[in-house]
Design an enzyme around this catalytic site. Structure first.
Site, mmCIF file in Angstrom:
data_model
loop_
_atom_site.group_PDB
_atom_site.id
_atom_site.type_symbol
_atom_site.label_atom_id
_atom_site.label_comp_id
_atom_site.label_asym_id
_atom_site.label_seq_id
_atom_site.Cartn_x
_atom_site.Cartn_y
_atom_site.Cartn_z
ATOM 1 N N HIS A 39 0.830 -1.365 0.179
ATOM 2 C CA HIS A 39 0.059 0.097 -0.094
ATOM 3 C C HIS A 39 0.900 1.192 -0.042
ATOM 4 C CE1 HIS A 39 -3.678 2.366 0.530
ATOM 5 N NE2 HIS A 39 -3.312 2.818 1.791
ATOM 6 N N ASN B 25 -3.472 9.124 4.040
ATOM 7 C CA ASN B 25 -3.954 7.851 3.428
ATOM 8 C C ASN B 25 -4.932 8.311 2.220
ATOM 9 O OD1 ASN B 25 -4.449 5.215 2.706
ATOM 10 N ND2 ASN B 25 -5.490 4.625 4.728
#
Length: 359
Positions: free
Chosen positions: A298, A319
């Site tokens: 990620h 994020n």
């Protein structure tokens, strides 16, 4: 009663009531109470309320609703059990509460380790680290407060985290150099950076930085908006569109917290983490301490660092799962853990764009 004793009693009362307020506020953030957990019926009512709030389309489909309810219940059980044993961070119900963890990982990760720069033979990693000799680092930094971080975005069900990480780091260095905070286009990277990166199937930030240089920069979010899916590379309409450029990129020395802090003191930095732990799916707040491994999957963006009032050192991370996730879209990840790779592997592969010209 003497004055010293009165003051002491007041401080004890203040501490107790303050702690009580903190606990009740945290429980409110979870979106459920002990009454909601009392029976299958109250759980179903909680699920209906959550689904309506999150505009879930399956409420009128009995079979789908039943399946989703079972997933929701299992996720809620995980949240409740975790919050009983975790002290530094806590979990909460969010928009992912009806997603099985495997489904979540398929849709919301996207860093592609198959072509990462640790093993690639067709790409040369940066050998220069311009911040190597930096000393006297600030105790903390938050690039949001310095105006170098755009509002949190949402990649949706597309494995494009690598593009969001790349863009956030570019938005940051552009603001540092020019003073202007401009939201840039992740979609242009997804559609046009296709030689090494794979759109919604994943990519790598360093390859994306190299592609931006070759493309002459990125267009703005307004000029080339996000569609949450792969498309064909679109030419500029009505002549040459405004682009924000970079000169190149540099890699932060691998497995070095000190080096990451040196870079972060000067600009936001793209980092890769293992984001597939179930706790991350439902992270709500606090300093995240895992568990998580170091198999990178990620892409996110480090935008600061600091220390909590009780001494927990952390990296502040932006994020791309929307502002409703975590701390308004951000997470504080524990640093100074003793693991050279960092929590969730966040020191294994960090890089940042370089920019010297104000265009």
């Amino acid at each position: 009663m003497n004055i010293r004793l009165s003051v002491l009693l007041f401080l004890i009362f203040f501490t107790i009531t303050s702690c009580g307020f903190a606990i009740s506020s945290r429980a409110k953030d979870f979106g459920y109470s002990s009454a909601d957990l009392a029976s299958e019926e109250t759980l179903l009512n909680l699920f209906h309320s959550w689904a309506a709030t999150n505009n879930k389309p399956y409420l009128n489909s009995p079979d789908t609703k039943s399946t989703k309810f079972e997933v929701f219940k299992d996720n809620l059980n995980h949240i409740v059990a975790t919050n009983k044993r975790r002290k530094s961070h806590w979990l909460g119900l969010n928009a992912f509460a009806d997603m099985a963890h495997d489904e979540f990982k398929r849709n919301y990760l996207g860093f592609n380790p198959k072509k990462n720069l640790l093993t690639s033979t067709d790409h040369t990693t940066s050998k220069i680290f311009m911040y190597e000799n930096v000393t006297n680092l600030p105790k903390s930094i938050d690039w949001r407060r310095k105006g170098a971080v755009t509002p949190v975005k949402n990649q949706g069900g597309c494995g494009s985290c690598w593009a969001f990480s790349t863009v956030a780091a570019m938005e940051g260095i552009n603001q540092v150099v020019t003073g202007n905070l401009t939201s840039l286009s992740e979609q242009e990277l997804i559609d046009c950076d296709i030689e090494f990166d794979e759109g919604c199937s994943g990519g790598t930030m360093d390859y994306a930085f190299a592609s931006v240089v070759a493309m002459g920069g990125l267009r703005t979010e307004q000029d080339y908006p996000y569609t949450m899916e792969e498309g064909s590379c679109q030419p500029a309409k009505g002549g040459e569109a405004k682009r924000v450029s970079i000169n190149g990129y540099e890699d932060v020395p691998k497995n070095s917290e000190e080096s990451l802090l040196k870079a972060l003191a000067h600009q936001p930095v793209s980092i890769a983490i293992e984001g597939s732990d179930r706790d991350l799916q439902f992270y709500k707040g606090g300093v995240f301490e895992g568990p998580c491994g170091t198999e990178l999957d990620h892409g996110v963006t480090a935008v600061g660092y600091g220390t909590t009032f009780d001494g927990r050192k952390y990296i502040l991370v932006k994020n791309s799962w929307g502002p409703e996730w975590g701390e308004q879209g951000f997470i504080r990840m524990r640093r100074n853990t003793g693991n050279v790779e960092g929590l969730c592997g966040m020191y294994k592969m960090a890089s940042y764009p370089t920019k010297t010209k104000p265009y």
